[in-house]
Design a protein around this motif. Sequence first.
Motif, short mmCIF file in Angstrom:
data_model
loop_
_atom_site.label_atom_id
_atom_site.label_comp_id
_atom_site.label_asym_id
_atom_site.label_seq_id
_atom_site.Cartn_x
_atom_site.Cartn_y
_atom_site.Cartn_z
N GLN B 112 0.82 -1.23 0.00
CA GLN B 112 0.00 0.00 0.00
C GLN B 112 0.84 1.27 0.00
OE1 GLN B 112 -1.11 -1.89 3.32
NE2 GLN B 112 -1.96 -3.37 1.89
N ASP B 113 2.17 1.12 -0.08
CA ASP B 113 3.04 2.28 0.06
C ASP B 113 3.01 3.14 -1.20
OD1 ASP B 113 4.97 4.07 0.74
OD2 ASP B 113 6.50 2.60 1.27
N VAL B 114 2.47 4.36 -1.05
CA VAL B 114 2.41 5.27 -2.22
C VAL B 114 3.80 5.80 -2.56
CG1 VAL B 114 0.01 6.01 -2.06
CG2 VAL B 114 1.74 7.18 -0.70
N LEU B 115 4.72 5.70 -1.62
CA LEU B 115 6.07 6.19 -1.88
C LEU B 115 6.99 5.07 -2.35
CD1 LEU B 115 6.44 8.69 1.11
CD2 LEU B 115 6.21 9.26 -1.29
N PHE B 116 6.40 3.98 -2.80
CA PHE B 116 7.18 2.94 -3.47
C PHE B 116 6.88 3.06 -4.95
CE2 PHE B 116 8.00 -1.21 -5.29
CZ PHE B 116 9.22 -1.53 -4.73
N THR B 117 7.90 3.44 -5.71
CA THR B 117 7.67 3.75 -7.13
C THR B 117 8.26 2.69 -8.06
OG1 THR B 117 9.63 5.14 -7.04
CG2 THR B 117 7.50 6.24 -6.81
N GLY B 118 8.77 1.62 -7.47
CA GLY B 118 9.39 0.57 -8.30
C GLY B 118 8.36 -0.22 -9.08
N ASP B 119 8.83 -0.91 -10.13
CA ASP B 119 7.92 -1.74 -10.93
C ASP B 119 7.72 -3.10 -10.25
OD1 ASP B 119 10.29 -3.05 -11.36
OD2 ASP B 119 10.55 -2.36 -13.42
N LYS B 120 7.06 -4.01 -11.00
CA LYS B 120 6.70 -5.32 -10.44
C LYS B 120 7.96 -6.10 -10.01
CE LYS B 120 4.02 -9.30 -11.77
NZ LYS B 120 3.58 -10.07 -12.94
N ILE B 121 8.97 -6.02 -10.84
CA ILE B 121 10.21 -6.76 -10.56
C ILE B 121 10.91 -6.16 -9.33
CG2 ILE B 121 12.54 -7.30 -11.47
CD1 ILE B 121 10.42 -8.95 -12.85
N GLN B 122 10.89 -4.84 -9.24
CA GLN B 122 11.52 -4.19 -8.08
C GLN B 122 10.79 -4.55 -6.78
OE1 GLN B 122 14.30 -2.37 -7.87
NE2 GLN B 122 14.66 -2.73 -10.05
N LYS B 123 9.47 -4.63 -6.90
CA LYS B 123 8.69 -5.01 -5.71
C LYS B 123 9.01 -6.44 -5.29
CE LYS B 123 4.48 -3.36 -4.96
NZ LYS B 123 3.05 -3.13 -5.18
N LEU B 124 9.14 -7.31 -6.29
CA LEU B 124 9.48 -8.71 -6.03
C LEU B 124 10.86 -8.81 -5.37
CD1 LEU B 124 8.06 -11.42 -6.56
CD2 LEU B 124 9.41 -11.63 -8.66
N LEU B 125 11.79 -7.97 -5.87
CA LEU B 125 13.14 -7.97 -5.29
C LEU B 125 13.09 -7.54 -3.82
CD1 LEU B 125 16.26 -8.11 -5.53
CD2 LEU B 125 16.22 -5.77 -6.37
N GLN B 126 12.31 -6.50 -3.52
CA GLN B 126 12.19 -6.04 -2.14
C GLN B 126 11.55 -7.11 -1.26
OE1 GLN B 126 13.46 -3.40 -0.54
NE2 GLN B 126 14.45 -2.85 -2.46
N GLN B 127 10.54 -7.79 -1.82
CA GLN B 127 9.89 -8.85 -1.04
C GLN B 127 10.87 -9.99 -0.76
OE1 GLN B 127 6.53 -9.36 -3.60
NE2 GLN B 127 5.19 -8.10 -2.33
N ALA B 128 11.73 -10.27 -1.76
CA ALA B 128 12.75 -11.32 -1.57
C ALA B 128 13.74 -10.90 -0.49
CB ALA B 128 13.47 -11.57 -2.89
N ILE B 129 14.15 -9.62 -0.53
CA ILE B 129 15.10 -9.11 0.48
C ILE B 129 14.48 -9.18 1.87
CG2 ILE B 129 16.37 -7.05 1.24
CD1 ILE B 129 16.53 -6.25 -1.76
N LEU B 130 13.18 -8.88 1.94
CA LEU B 130 12.50 -8.91 3.25
C LEU B 130 12.33 -10.32 3.80
CD1 LEU B 130 9.94 -6.04 2.68
CD2 LEU B 130 11.70 -6.10 4.45
N LYS B 131 12.61 -11.31 3.00
CA LYS B 131 12.57 -12.70 3.50
C LYS B 131 13.86 -13.06 4.24
CE LYS B 131 8.66 -14.44 1.98
NZ LYS B 131 7.72 -15.00 2.92
N LEU B 132 14.89 -12.24 4.06
CA LEU B 132 16.19 -12.54 4.68
C LEU B 132 16.15 -12.16 6.17
CD1 LEU B 132 18.52 -10.89 1.99
CD2 LEU B 132 17.98 -13.32 2.17
N PRO B 133 16.98 -12.82 6.98
CA PRO B 133 17.11 -12.37 8.38
C PRO B 133 17.63 -10.93 8.41
CG PRO B 133 18.23 -14.46 8.02
CD PRO B 133 17.85 -13.96 6.67
N THR B 134 17.25 -10.18 9.46
CA THR B 134 17.54 -8.74 9.49
C THR B 134 19.00 -8.40 9.18
OG1 THR B 134 15.79 -8.51 11.12
CG2 THR B 134 17.23 -6.63 10.87
N GLN B 135 19.93 -9.10 9.84
CA GLN B 135 21.34 -8.73 9.63
C GLN B 135 21.80 -9.02 8.19
OE1 GLN B 135 24.79 -10.76 11.48
NE2 GLN B 135 25.05 -8.86 12.60
N GLN B 136 21.35 -10.15 7.65
CA GLN B 136 21.72 -10.49 6.27
C GLN B 136 21.11 -9.48 5.28
OE1 GLN B 136 20.43 -14.40 4.81
NE2 GLN B 136 22.55 -14.80 4.24
#
Lengths: 188, 182
Positions: B112-136
């Motif tokens: 729902q973030d209006v300040l996220f302007t990335g495309d579908k692939i960028q969103k997928l990349l961020q979701q993948a990064i958010l699956k990592l443990p915090t330090q990683q």
Amino acid sequence: MKRKSKIESKGFSLENSESAKMENPFSVPSGYFQELGNQVKSNIQNLPTLDSANVKNPFAVPEGYFASLTEAIRDRIKSASTPSGFKTLASEIFRRPQIRLSLATLAILVVLLIKFTQKQELSIPENITCEELGNSIYIHELDEYFLVDELGNLPAGSTNGNTEQDVYIQWFMDNNYDINYKDIENHL
Amino acid sequence: MTEFSDSEILEKFRDEKSKHYAFNLLVDKYRQRVYWHIRRILIDHEDANDVVQDVFLKVWFALDNFREESKLFTWLYRIATNESISFLNKKRKRFFIPLVNVEYQLAQSLEQDVLFTGDKIQKLLQQAILKLPTQQRIIFNMKYFDGLKYEEISEVLGLSVGGLKASYHHAVKKIEKFMENH
């Protein structure tokens, strides 16, 4: 003897895997498996390769944010620098919700305690003499009509005054006679 | 506008007359790098805005004690990283979120973030990064997005270069696998 399972009792055997394979209850849209291969290949080709040349920042900030950020930081520093050491310490203490809750509970207890003790002090002693009442400075604050109302309802003889005199006074008052105290004494 | 070196800024900061001016120079020089580092960890702009202000407030009070044993920007990164991690921990405690689920919540907020302007692939990349443990996740962000060297990340996080390389390698593998499967 091996007990029959619930499924087996309904005429179905899990061991009969060949027949289960033959009767697949699910289906896919026509041409799905041909499309799937192409879809996967296309997805992989579109993946961003994780090298620094492809790095894009997908996040944005509100317009003019960084220009106002310096100002906001300056204001925070100003307000943080202004209070005295005591105020800083106090705000640091009150920031913690546990301490705020404890202090609020303590304040309620103190208020209740004060209220309770005040009620005790204000309670009227059961035995009070006319002399004590007469000497009290609060007697002057009592409303005259209030006294008339309260004492007028008492049965004759319950006051410490002259009972016969009281009866006469009451009779004269009830019959709207304009009479003074000396007249009554003379009459008696 | 002339950009002052870190040592020039620090020198001006130590002089009482130019203290405020030097701090403004420091904020102007590093506000964006610090903000983006925090934003990639916290995802939400409002949270990042709160933390970036806290970071510079701490810097203001601690800069007198900065002994230049490390670079100024690695010191700033260290404060920003610690503040962001403690913000996430507070969020976990405040909303009783289990330790593993805070990143899941951040991935949800991305939708729902209006300040996220990335495309579908960028969103997928961020979701993948958010699956990592915090330090990683932090290590990956610092290497991939900020382009920091392993030696610099090591200085910020206090981890060995070898460990960081292994962690980054595993992060890349996990992200690639996630993106292939989605």
